[in-house]
Design an enzyme around this catalytic site. Sequence first.
Site, PDB file in Angstrom:
ATOM      1  N   TRP A 102       0.815  -1.223   0.000  1.00  8.01           N
ATOM      2  CA  TRP A 102       0.000   0.000   0.000  1.00  8.01           C
ATOM      3  C   TRP A 102       0.839   1.260   0.000  1.00  8.01           C
ATOM      4  CZ3 TRP A 102      -4.388  -0.375  -2.066  1.00  8.01           C
ATOM      5  CH2 TRP A 102      -5.174  -1.508  -1.905  1.00  8.01           C
ATOM      6  N   ASP A 172      -1.467   6.680   6.243  1.00  8.39           N
ATOM      7  CA  ASP A 172      -2.596   5.888   5.742  1.00  8.39           C
ATOM      8  C   ASP A 172      -2.914   4.841   6.807  1.00  8.39           C
ATOM      9  OD1 ASP A 172      -4.345   4.137   4.555  1.00  8.39           O
ATOM     10  OD2 ASP A 172      -3.006   3.585   2.884  1.00  8.39           O
ATOM     11  N   LYS A 196     -12.142  -1.352   6.765  1.00  7.11           N
ATOM     12  CA  LYS A 196     -11.378  -2.309   7.575  1.00  7.11           C
ATOM     13  C   LYS A 196     -11.812  -2.211   9.041  1.00  7.11           C
ATOM     14  CE  LYS A 196      -9.038  -2.702   3.654  1.00  7.11           C
ATOM     15  NZ  LYS A 196      -7.960  -1.863   3.288  1.00  7.11           N
TER      16      LYS A 196
HETATM   17  C1  LIG Z   1      -7.457  -1.397   1.855  1.00  6.21           C
HETATM   18  C2  LIG Z   1      -6.359  -0.401   1.901  1.00  6.21           C
HETATM   19  C3  LIG Z   1      -6.256   0.626   0.945  1.00  6.21           C
HETATM   20  C4  LIG Z   1      -7.187   0.745  -0.245  1.00  6.21           C
HETATM   21  O1  LIG Z   1      -8.397   1.235   0.138  1.00  6.21           O
HETATM   22  P1  LIG Z   1      -9.540   1.579  -0.941  1.00  6.21           P
HETATM   23  O2  LIG Z   1     -10.583   2.155  -0.049  1.00  6.21           O
HETATM   24  O3  LIG Z   1      -9.913   0.302  -1.598  1.00  6.21           O
HETATM   25  O4  LIG Z   1      -8.987   2.562  -1.880  1.00  6.21           O
HETATM   26  C5  LIG Z   1      -5.228   1.543   1.084  1.00  6.21           C
HETATM   27  N1  LIG Z   1      -4.364   1.473   2.098  1.00  6.21           N
HETATM   28  C6  LIG Z   1      -4.428   0.504   3.030  1.00  6.21           C
HETATM   29  C7  LIG Z   1      -3.433   0.462   4.143  1.00  6.21           C
HETATM   30  C8  LIG Z   1      -5.426  -0.465   2.953  1.00  6.21           C
HETATM   31  O5  LIG Z   1      -5.504  -1.432   3.877  1.00  6.21           O
END
Ligand SMILES: *Cc1c(COP(=O)(O)O)cnc(C)c1O
Length: 361
Positions: A102, A172, A196
């Site tokens: 990511w 993030d 999540k």
């Molecule tokens: C799932 C995830 C993403 C992507 O998220 P989307 O909402 O599908 O764009 C980005 N960063 C992390 C750390 C993730 O776990």
Amino acid sequence: MSRVWNFSAGPAALPQAVLERAQREMLDWNGSGASVMEQSHRGKRFIAMAAQAEADLRELMQIPADYAVLFLQGGATQHFAQIPMNLAGEGDSADYIVSGHWSAKAASEAKPYVRVNVAASSEAADYLKLPPHDSWQLDPNAAYVHYTPNETIHGVEFHGVPEAGAAPLVADMSSNILSEPLDVGRFGLIYAGAQKNIGPSGLVLMIIRRDLLQRAGRPMARIFRYAEHAAADSMLNTPNTWGWYVAGLTFQWLKAQGGLGAMAERNRAKAELLYRAIDGSGGYYRNPIEPSARSRMNVRFTLHDAALDAAFLQESEATGLLALKGHKALGGMRASLYNAVPPEAVEALVAFMRDFAQRHG
Ligand SMILES: *Cc1c(COP(=O)(O)O)cnc(C)c1O
């Protein structure tokens, strides 16, 4: 079919109490005679709910007053691009710490908008550990430093907030937000896709220090500008009303559980139970991550013989253990242990793993 123990990486399990409450309120929300999805975001009821959700989040995370809280859309991925658009001007550079799938994607999606400086990377180590802090080549003039505290796919996590120098720290937190208490004041910007650890997909939570809203960034339409969203209380256009509502229910649920300190203790114990079962299996199961970098949220493991994977997945699902298949890029297994996954789920998983190992020698 009854409820299963759900280890999905995302969209992931939600607290059962949250789902039950949403179900109870589906047809008649808050005495309105209609679903929350069926009414105006400009109405009194919705505005009160939205403000309460923000207040509950502020209380849970102890968010200082000089930070704005935004309820946005587009997934975390859209903000990989939107963050540099907002925080970096023409010719600026930004530091990226690359520690897995990511953060690598965040760096590559930023490239059209900012000069990306990969200040540290653990790619050469197959992301099995974190880039050692003394190797970080931080630029004091960077517009910001971006990192991903928990790598959902690779299963590595920073324990503690790294020192990042003068530039604002951008994180993030899609897969670890609300999993433990956090010193928000250490960050310039925190963002997280909701699916999540918060609620349904289609909602992005952002916590941004207000001075960063003053940055001119790049030329862009108003809809991309965080300052505009902040000025409009995240109602510049129609927000994800359902997502906002479910997130609010999750925040109330977290408060009722005892807040983030209690969640941290529960999350630590869940992860410890599973890692101990893996490490104590005599090599039947293996986790490849350097122990100090192991994720509490996403636990990867392999079986000693990949020929057993299909049986493991088929039997675990038949026992009511859902979504243990690892990410397609890495293979093996992955158990995601977000807030909504109760300790009983991990106990059931560990018992199944022992039993499977015995039966399949
Ligand atoms: C799932 C995830 C993403 C992507 O998220 P989307 O909402 O599908 O764009 C980005 N960063 C992390 C750390 C993730 O776990």
